[in-house]
Design an enzyme around this catalytic site. Structure first.
Site, PDB file in Angstrom:
ATOM      1  N   TYR A  47      -3.550   1.570  10.635  1.00 17.38           N
ATOM      2  CA  TYR A  47      -2.710   2.386  10.118  1.00 17.38           C
ATOM      3  C   TYR A  47      -2.085   3.561  11.053  1.00 17.38           C
ATOM      4  O   TYR A  47      -1.089   4.312  10.677  1.00 17.38           O
ATOM      5  CB  TYR A  47      -2.606   2.829   8.701  1.00 17.38           C
ATOM      6  CG  TYR A  47      -2.941   1.590   7.789  1.00 17.38           C
ATOM      7  CD1 TYR A  47      -1.780   0.822   7.256  1.00 17.38           C
ATOM      8  CD2 TYR A  47      -4.048   1.313   7.143  1.00 17.38           C
ATOM      9  CE1 TYR A  47      -1.896  -0.047   6.447  1.00 17.38           C
ATOM     10  CE2 TYR A  47      -4.316   0.208   6.348  1.00 17.38           C
ATOM     11  CZ  TYR A  47      -3.260  -0.511   5.846  1.00 17.38           C
ATOM     12  OH  TYR A  47      -3.276  -1.612   4.942  1.00 17.38           O
ATOM     13  N   LYS A 188      13.393  10.393  -3.933  1.00 17.34           N
ATOM     14  CA  LYS A 188      13.579  10.664  -2.460  1.00 17.34           C
ATOM     15  C   LYS A 188      13.445   9.482  -1.593  1.00 17.34           C
ATOM     16  O   LYS A 188      14.229   9.029  -0.740  1.00 17.34           O
ATOM     17  CB  LYS A 188      12.938  11.848  -1.732  1.00 17.34           C
ATOM     18  CG  LYS A 188      11.367  11.787  -1.736  1.00 17.34           C
ATOM     19  CD  LYS A 188      10.932  11.100  -0.476  1.00 17.34           C
ATOM     20  CE  LYS A 188       9.322  10.951  -0.185  1.00 17.34           C
ATOM     21  NZ  LYS A 188       9.009  10.443   0.745  1.00 17.34           N
ATOM     22  N   THR A 245      12.859  12.608   4.733  1.00 12.28           N
ATOM     23  CA  THR A 245      12.700  11.223   4.454  1.00 12.28           C
ATOM     24  C   THR A 245      14.165  10.614   4.676  1.00 12.28           C
ATOM     25  O   THR A 245      13.920   9.338   5.062  1.00 12.28           O
ATOM     26  CB  THR A 245      12.116  10.503   2.838  1.00 12.28           C
ATOM     27  OG1 THR A 245      11.056  11.190   2.781  1.00 12.28           O
ATOM     28  CG2 THR A 245      11.731   9.230   2.922  1.00 12.28           C
ATOM     29  N   ASN A 253      11.131   4.090   4.418  1.00 11.96           N
ATOM     30  CA  ASN A 253      12.092   3.885   3.492  1.00 11.96           C
ATOM     31  C   ASN A 253      13.567   3.817   4.394  1.00 11.96           C
ATOM     32  O   ASN A 253      14.498   3.010   4.029  1.00 11.96           O
ATOM     33  CB  ASN A 253      12.278   4.817   2.341  1.00 11.96           C
ATOM     34  CG  ASN A 253      10.962   4.643   1.522  1.00 11.96           C
ATOM     35  OD1 ASN A 253      10.886   3.924   0.742  1.00 11.96           O
ATOM     36  ND2 ASN A 253       9.964   5.662   1.626  1.00 11.96           N
TER      37      ASN A 253
END
Length: 330
Positions: A47, A188, A245, A253
Site C-alpha cells: 500500500y 468530499k 481530493t 476518487n
C-alpha cells in the site's frame, strides 16, 4: 505516548511512521503475511511502496484486544466498512479511540451511518473521535507539511490526538463538531469523483470551479441537517479536504471519475486503481441519507447515477446544466 494504529493501509502506515519519531508506536495489520513482510522488508510494499519504515516502528497482527491492552491511544485506520468490527473489539477499552476512515457505512437494514453514529450504536462508552482533514498518505510519508483536525465531543480525546500527532510536519487543530467533520470527509469523496468526471470530459476550469463550489454547498446543507455547524465546512475537514481530493493528482476518487470519463466501466476503473475509493461505496448512501432528510444534492445524485450505470458521464453533466435556476444561497 504508547500508540496503536489498527490498519496497515497507506494512511495508517504513513501516520504510524510519522508518529514513531516521538512515540512508542505499534502498527497492526489484519493480514499476518503482510505483517511479516513489512517487518522483514521495513516497507509496506502493498500500500505504500517506496517508503522505508522506521526501525522503531513495531508491526503486529493477531488478536486486537491483546495488542491494544497496554496502549494509551488507539487509532482505527481501516476503511469505513471495517470500523464497526474494530469498535466492537475495542468497546471495553479505557484508552481514547479515534478513527481515520471517511464515509458513510452502507447498510441494507437502514440509513448509512457516520463513524460517530456507528460508535454510539456499538461502543457508546468509548472516549472517541475522528482524525480527519486534507491528507494524502504519500505526502505525510515524505514528511511534507500537512494540517489535520482532531474532532471529538470529549476534550481528553482531542487533547490526546493533538499531543500525539502535532509535530514538525503535522499541525493538528481541535474541533468539537464531530458530525460536521465527518460529513465533510464523506461527501468530499463523492464530489471528487464528480470533479474527475468533469476534468476527464475536458469541460474546463470554469466548470471545475463551479462544481467544487456548488458541491461545497451540498455538503454544507447535509452537514447542518445532521447536526454539524456551518463554519466547519469552511475549514480543513470541509473546504480543505474537498479541494485536495477534488483536484489532487494523488486522489483515488478523482482518478475513478477520470477513468469513467475515458469510457472505462466501474469494474475496470477499480481494477486499475487497486485501492479502496470510498466515494464509490458511499455515493448511494449519501444520496439516500440526504433524501430522508429532504436535502437536495444534485451533484451527488448525478455521481451515484453514473456509478450505477443509469447515466453516462456526459448525460450526467447535461442533467445538471438543465436544472431550473435557483438562488445561490439555496
Amino acid at each position: 505516548m504508547r500508540l496503536l494504529v489498527l490498519g496497515a493501509g497507506a494512511w495508517g502506515t504513513a501516520l504510524a511512521a510519522n508518529a514513531t519519531a516521538r512515540h512508542d508506536v505499534v502498527l497492526w495489520a489484519r493480514d499476518a503475511d503482510q505483517a511479516r513482510d513489512m517487518q522483514s522488508r521495513r516497507e509496506n510494499t502493498r500500500y505504500l511502496a517506496g517508503f522505508a519504515l522506521p526501525q522503531a516502528l513495531r508491526i503486529a497482527s493477531g488478536d486486537v484486544g491483546a495488542v491494544a491492552q497496554d496502549r494509551e491511544l488507539l487509532v482505527v485506520a481501516t476503511p469505513m466498512a471495517g470500523l464497526r468490527e474494530m469498535l466492537v473489539a475495542l468497546a471495553q477499552s479505557n484508552a481514547p479511540v479515534a478513527w481515520l476512515c471517511k464515509g458513510f457505512e452502507a447498510r441494507e437494514d437502514g440509513p448509512g451511518l457516520l463513524g460517530h453514529e456507528v460508535q454510539q450504536q456499538v461502543a457508546p462508552g468509548l472516549a472517541a473521535g475522528v482524525l480527519t482533514g486534507p491528507s494524502f498518505a504519500q505526502e505525510v510519508a515524505r514528511g511534507q507539511p500537512t494540517a489535520l483536525v482532531a474532532a471529538s465531543a470529549r476534550p481528553e480525546v482531542r487533547q490526546a490526538l493533538v499531543e500525539t500527532f502535532h509535530g514538525p510536519q503535522l499541525r493538528v487543530y481541535a474541533n468539537d463538531d464531530v458530525a460536521g467533520a465527518e460529513v465533510g470527509g464523506a461527501v468530499k469523496n463523492v464530489l471528487a469523483i464528480a470533479t474527475g468526471l468533469c476534468d476527464g470530459l475536458s469541460l474546463g476550469l470554469n466548470a471545475r470551479a463551479a462544481l467544487v463550489t456548488r458541491g461545497l454547498a451540498e455538503m454544507t446543507r447535509l452537514g447542518i441537517a445532521l447536526g454539524g455547524r456551518a463554519e466547519t465546512f469552511m475549514g480543513l475537514s470541509g473546504l480543505g479536504d474537498l479541494v485536495l481530493t477534488a483536484t489532487g493528482d494523488l486522489s483515488r476518487n478523482r482518478r475513478v471519475g477520470l477513468l469513467l470519463a475515458q469510457g472505462q466501466s466501474l469494474d475496470q476503473a477499480l481494477a486499475e486503481l487497486g485501492h479502496v475509493a470510498e466515494g464509490v461505496y458511499c455515493a448511494r448512501t449519501v444520496v439516500k441519507r440526504a433524501a430522508q432528510l429532504g436535502i437536495e444534492m444534485p451533484i451527488a445524485e448525478a455521481v451515484a447515477a453514473v456509478l450505477e450505470g443509469r447515466l453516462q458521464p456526459r448525460q450526467a453533466v447535461a442533467r445538471l446544466m438543465q436544472r431550473d435556476p435557483t438562488p445561490e444561497s439555496s
